[in-house]
Write an enzyme that holds these catalytic residues in place. Sequence first.
Site, PDB file in Angstrom:
ATOM      1  N   ARG A  56       0.848  -1.207   0.000  1.00 46.65           N
ATOM      2  CA  ARG A  56       0.000   0.000   0.000  1.00 46.65           C
ATOM      3  C   ARG A  56       0.880   1.253   0.000  1.00 46.65           C
ATOM      4  NH1 ARG A  56      -1.750   1.457   4.697  1.00 46.65           N
ATOM      5  NH2 ARG A  56      -2.433  -0.625   5.301  1.00 46.65           N
TER       6      ARG A  56
ATOM      7  N   TYR B  12     -15.946  17.631 -15.644  1.00 45.51           N
ATOM      8  CA  TYR B  12     -16.482  16.270 -15.724  1.00 45.51           C
ATOM      9  C   TYR B  12     -17.478  16.110 -14.565  1.00 45.51           C
ATOM     10  CZ  TYR B  12     -16.737  11.369 -14.512  1.00 45.51           C
ATOM     11  OH  TYR B  12     -17.208  10.133 -14.155  1.00 45.51           O
TER      12      TYR B  12
ATOM     13  N   ASP C   1      -6.924  19.630 -14.556  1.00 41.74           N
ATOM     14  CA  ASP C   1      -7.263  18.288 -15.017  1.00 41.74           C
ATOM     15  C   ASP C   1      -6.934  18.264 -16.510  1.00 41.74           C
ATOM     16  OD1 ASP C   1      -8.476  16.008 -16.023  1.00 41.74           O
ATOM     17  OD2 ASP C   1     -10.158  16.086 -14.619  1.00 41.74           O
TER      18      ASP C   1
ATOM     19  N   LYS D 106      -7.994   7.226 -19.417  1.00 42.69           N
ATOM     20  CA  LYS D 106      -8.273   7.766 -20.756  1.00 42.69           C
ATOM     21  C   LYS D 106      -7.032   7.652 -21.654  1.00 42.69           C
ATOM     22  CE  LYS D 106     -12.221   8.998 -18.859  1.00 42.69           C
ATOM     23  NZ  LYS D 106     -12.677   8.138 -17.836  1.00 42.69           N
TER      24      LYS D 106
HETATM   25  C1  LIG Z   1     -11.851  14.989 -17.421  1.00 49.57           C
HETATM   26  C2  LIG Z   1     -12.059  13.861 -16.459  1.00 49.57           C
HETATM   27  N1  LIG Z   1     -11.519  13.941 -15.241  1.00 49.57           N
HETATM   28  C3  LIG Z   1     -11.675  12.946 -14.337  1.00 49.57           C
HETATM   29  C4  LIG Z   1     -12.413  11.823 -14.634  1.00 49.57           C
HETATM   30  C5  LIG Z   1     -12.574  10.754 -13.599  1.00 49.57           C
HETATM   31  O1  LIG Z   1     -11.736   9.682 -13.897  1.00 49.57           O
HETATM   32  P1  LIG Z   1     -12.014   8.146 -13.480  1.00 49.57           P
HETATM   33  O2  LIG Z   1     -13.219   7.709 -14.258  1.00 49.57           O
HETATM   34  O3  LIG Z   1     -10.755   7.455 -13.865  1.00 49.57           O
HETATM   35  O4  LIG Z   1     -12.281   8.139 -12.018  1.00 49.57           O
HETATM   36  C6  LIG Z   1     -12.993  11.697 -15.899  1.00 49.57           C
HETATM   37  C7  LIG Z   1     -13.792  10.505 -16.230  1.00 49.57           C
HETATM   38  O5  LIG Z   1     -14.447  10.438 -17.241  1.00 49.57           O
HETATM   39  C8  LIG Z   1     -12.809  12.741 -16.840  1.00 49.57           C
HETATM   40  O6  LIG Z   1     -13.356  12.693 -18.058  1.00 49.57           O
END
Ligand SMILES: Cc1ncc(COP(=O)(O)O)c(C=O)c1O
Length: 384
Positions: free
Chosen positions: A51, A103, A175, A200
């Site tokens: 961990r 998101y 992000d 992604k």
């Molecule tokens: C721009 C963005 N940030 C964060 C996330 C969250 O990521 P995760 O689905 O890996 O938790 C997503 C998920 O679609 C996203 O599109």
Amino acid sequence: MPKFNPSFSTRAIHVGQEADAETGAVAVPIYATSTYVQQEIGKHKGYEYARVSNPTRTRLEKNLASLEGGVASRVFASGMAAINAICTMFKTGDHVVCGHNLYGGTPRLFNQVLTGYGIAFTYVDTGEVRNVERAIRKHTRMVFVETPTNPLMALSDLRAISKVCRQKKVDLVVDNTFMSPYFQQPIALGAGMVVHSTTKFLNGHSDGLGGVVVCTRPEQDEQLGFVQKAAGAILSPFECWLVLRGVKTLAIRMEQHDRNGRQVAAFLAKHKKVKKVFYPGLPDHPQHELALRQMSGFGAMITFETGSLANANKMLRKVRVCSLGESLGGVETLISHPATMTHAALGEKGRKQIGITDGMVRISVGIEDVEDIIADLDQALATI
Ligand SMILES: Cc1ncc(COP(=O)(O)O)c(C=O)c1O
């Protein structure tokens, strides 16, 4: 000897991906272990319990820090776990300024979990720098921005916002999931931290979840390392390995995503059934100039307006090459309906406030042959 300063693809393939010291294995081994043998009390090889740390994870963290130009990175079980890890560094009374079009899962975490711990959030259109400046208060700890936004593809000027953040001594956290470090480098533009859903483009093959926080200061790394150990939402060795494998082809995948993205956007922009296309690569995108300045490509994410929920549904039922589903950034073209999928949690009112309609469809253009993607969209659009 001149200093060796490798470029992006070389770092993607080699940093943290050095051959295994023990066997020479050219691919990083998956250290599937929960613990490590110690030589005597307090004497070990730097690894105590999985961990806390794992060699496959260490390699990935080194690699992603290099790609984003940070000093270190920490990987977590998902993108949301990474964003949550940053917020666990805050305390009751702290305040966050964030973009009003993120998101959908991010405001869900902020509004439905973290406000319960006394952290306050103010949502502004970060496309206007002065909105950010006005929203920053005495206890503001972070400005959180997604650019381009999901799904409206609106941009925020990272250099200008980071300047404001520096003056106010607040960290700008970006992000960067939509662009990947290949097309956008927020740290070089002044950001204090970068997050990704590695699920992604970084992984790129739609076969694993993950998240990363890239740090610019050693104390951020130290704090996030503590969060990994204390809260435990770490990325498994196998999923670290998937991302290590994925990033080796990040550059060539992004080039192809971008080439296909531009062609699909141009096709949609001319299609008579499509009312509007949101893509920063189109010259009529209101922030096309900023896109040219801040990004080195336009990427694969496109949103378009079909006019109604019924129209969106008709076309989405007919796609064959494009797969209807949430997520993005994989080699395959994924098509989704923000109002009922990624942004359902915002509710009708929340979506209306920021301009997400029921007729909007979002595509993550894959790296298939672009003529097949276009032919598929054409036949699906013919049904509306
Ligand atoms: C721009 C963005 N940030 C964060 C996330 C969250 O990521 P995760 O689905 O890996 O938790 C997503 C998920 O679609 C996203 O599109």
